[in-house]
Design an enzyme around this catalytic site. Structure first.
Site, PDB file in Angstrom:
ATOM      1  N   ASN A 265       5.387  68.444  -5.837  1.00 34.48           N
ATOM      2  CA  ASN A 265       4.590  67.617  -4.937  1.00 34.48           C
ATOM      3  C   ASN A 265       5.562  66.719  -4.186  1.00 34.48           C
ATOM      4  OD1 ASN A 265       2.897  65.792  -3.717  1.00 34.48           O
ATOM      5  ND2 ASN A 265       2.100  64.892  -5.612  1.00 34.48           N
TER       6      ASN A 265
ATOM      7  N   LYS B  34       5.067  64.769  -1.766  1.00 35.17           N
ATOM      8  CA  LYS B  34       4.451  63.522  -1.289  1.00 35.17           C
ATOM      9  C   LYS B  34       4.866  63.272   0.174  1.00 35.17           C
ATOM     10  CE  LYS B  34       4.184  62.031  -6.035  1.00 35.17           C
ATOM     11  NZ  LYS B  34       4.252  60.956  -7.031  1.00 35.17           N
TER      12      LYS B  34
ATOM     13  N   HIS C 122      -5.096  63.395  -6.662  1.00 35.14           N
ATOM     14  CA  HIS C 122      -3.872  62.786  -7.198  1.00 35.14           C
ATOM     15  C   HIS C 122      -4.110  61.285  -7.371  1.00 35.14           C
ATOM     16  CE1 HIS C 122       0.203  61.266  -7.426  1.00 35.14           C
ATOM     17  NE2 HIS C 122       0.547  62.477  -7.829  1.00 35.14           N
TER      18      HIS C 122
ATOM     19  N   GLU D  97      -2.420  58.799  -6.695  1.00 31.11           N
ATOM     20  CA  GLU D  97      -2.090  57.957  -5.536  1.00 31.11           C
ATOM     21  C   GLU D  97      -3.237  57.962  -4.532  1.00 31.11           C
ATOM     22  OE1 GLU D  97       1.679  59.792  -4.746  1.00 31.11           O
ATOM     23  OE2 GLU D  97       2.472  58.886  -6.577  1.00 31.11           O
TER      24      GLU D  97
ATOM     25  N   GLU E 280      -1.963  63.879 -15.448  1.00 34.42           N
ATOM     26  CA  GLU E 280      -0.912  62.994 -14.958  1.00 34.42           C
ATOM     27  C   GLU E 280      -1.205  61.556 -15.364  1.00 34.42           C
ATOM     28  OE1 GLU E 280       1.382  64.919 -11.572  1.00 34.42           O
ATOM     29  OE2 GLU E 280      -0.188  63.715 -10.683  1.00 34.42           O
TER      30      GLU E 280
ATOM     31  N   GLY F  62       6.409  58.481 -11.387  1.00 35.92           N
ATOM     32  CA  GLY F  62       7.434  57.778 -10.614  1.00 35.92           C
ATOM     33  C   GLY F  62       8.049  56.592 -11.338  1.00 35.92           C
TER      34      GLY F  62
ATOM     35  N   SER G 138       7.107  62.047 -14.191  1.00 38.32           N
ATOM     36  CA  SER G 138       8.540  61.959 -14.524  1.00 38.32           C
ATOM     37  C   SER G 138       9.067  63.193 -15.256  1.00 38.32           C
ATOM     38  CB  SER G 138       8.821  60.684 -15.314  1.00 38.32           C
ATOM     39  OG  SER G 138       8.481  59.539 -14.557  1.00 38.32           O
TER      40      SER G 138
HETATM   41  P1  PGA Z   1       6.873  62.065 -10.552  1.00 33.18           P
HETATM   42  O1  PGA Z   1       5.469  62.343  -9.834  1.00 33.18           O
HETATM   43  O2  PGA Z   1       7.386  63.389 -11.046  1.00 33.18           O
HETATM   44  O3  PGA Z   1       7.740  61.480  -9.466  1.00 33.18           O
HETATM   45  O4  PGA Z   1       6.619  61.110 -11.667  1.00 33.18           O
HETATM   46  C1  PGA Z   1       4.553  63.253 -10.396  1.00 33.18           C
HETATM   47  C2  PGA Z   1       3.340  63.349  -9.518  1.00 33.18           C
HETATM   48  O5  PGA Z   1       2.917  62.342  -8.956  1.00 33.18           O
HETATM   49  O6  PGA Z   1       2.769  64.444  -9.361  1.00 33.18           O
END
Ligand code: PGA
Length: 254
Positions: free
Chosen positions: A12, A14, A98, A100, A170, A176, A216
């Site tokens: 992803n 983003k 997601h 976010e 998640e 992140g 992560s």
């Molecule tokens: P990350 O994000 O690997 O940077 O923690 C995962 C995600 O949001 O799908």
């Protein structure tokens, strides 16, 4: 690694990568991952690079996903992207819900369920994300939150549609942040999710649906996470932005 379900590992990206940067990344992945057959590999670039990335991965084992999609098919919806537009670029997967988008765009389970229907209606495959915040985990709410999100986001999905659905667990506190759920925490949540699928649909659906872990994921922790019986892949953010780290996550998972 001998898995009951084929692993699916998606990057992803983003809101990262210009067209030139996207092409750089995907050309590197194409070379690095050319011989991988054991894992379904997906990249989810920003909309503005879908056209070029789509062309660059023709004749490769890398598939294309989008990061979001409108629940509407056409019309006066400023800034939105419809399924038919994604299909022009051979998009196959769409990330929905997601954390976010749940947080910043205030997407609700109900909206996500409508988007999932639009995704299925276009014969695309949704990657439906669920996960608890740190406060919810610390408050002992993890299972209640996951069950509510699953029941809401998958409301209206049929058993046949579930065969085309990917889930992603998640935990918001792991996205992140560099903090990963340890393999035991991931397995526990994935097994719980599978149990809810059993209650909502049936045992066949529960056994078939692939559940990715996200938060992560790195080359150093991929193997242990993927070796958990109910972890069927990964949704990777930060570490999917470089050829080396995304390729290593996939190779270490095999
Ligand atoms: P990350 O994000 O690997 O940077 O923690 C995962 C995600 O949001 O799908």
């Amino acid at each position: 690694m001998n898995k009951e379900r084929k692993l699916i590992i998606a990057g992803n990206w983003k809101m990262n990568k210009t067209v030139a940067e996207a092409l750089d990344l995907v050309r590197g992945l194409k070379i690095e991952l050319a011989n991988v057959k054991e894992v379904d590999i997906v990249v989810c670039p920003p909309f503005t690079t879908l056209s070029d990335v789509s062309e660059a991965i023709l004749d490769s084992n890398i598939r294309l996903g989008a990061q979001n999609m409108s629940e509407h098919n056409v019309g006066a919806y400023t800034g939105e992207i419809a399924a038919v537009m994604l299909k022009e670029f051979s998009v196959r997967y769409v990330i929905l819900g997601h954390s976010e988008r749940r947080q910043y765009q205030k997407e609700s389970d109900e909206l996500i369920s409508r988007k999932a229907q639009a995704v299925h209606g276009a014969s695309l495959k949704p990657i439906v994300c669920v996960g608890e915040t740190l406060a919810e985990r610390e408050g002992g709410q993890t299972e209640a939150v996951l069950e509510r999100q699953l029941r809401g986001s998958l409301a209206g999905s049929s058993k046949d549609q579930m065969a085309e659905t990917i889930l992603a667990y998640e935990p918001v506190w792991a996205i992140g942040t560099g903090k990963t759920a340890d393999a035991g925490q991931a397995q526990e949540a994935h097994a719980f999710i599978r149990g809810v699928l059993g209650k909502m649909f049936d045992e066949t659906v529960a056994r078939r649906v692939r559940i990715q872990y996200g938060g992560s994921v790195k080359p150093s922790n991929a193997r242990e996470l993927m070796s958990q019986p109910d972890v069927d892949g990964a949704l990777v953010g930060g570490a999917s932005l470089e050829t080396r780290s995304f390729a290593d996550i996939i190779k270490n998972s095999i």
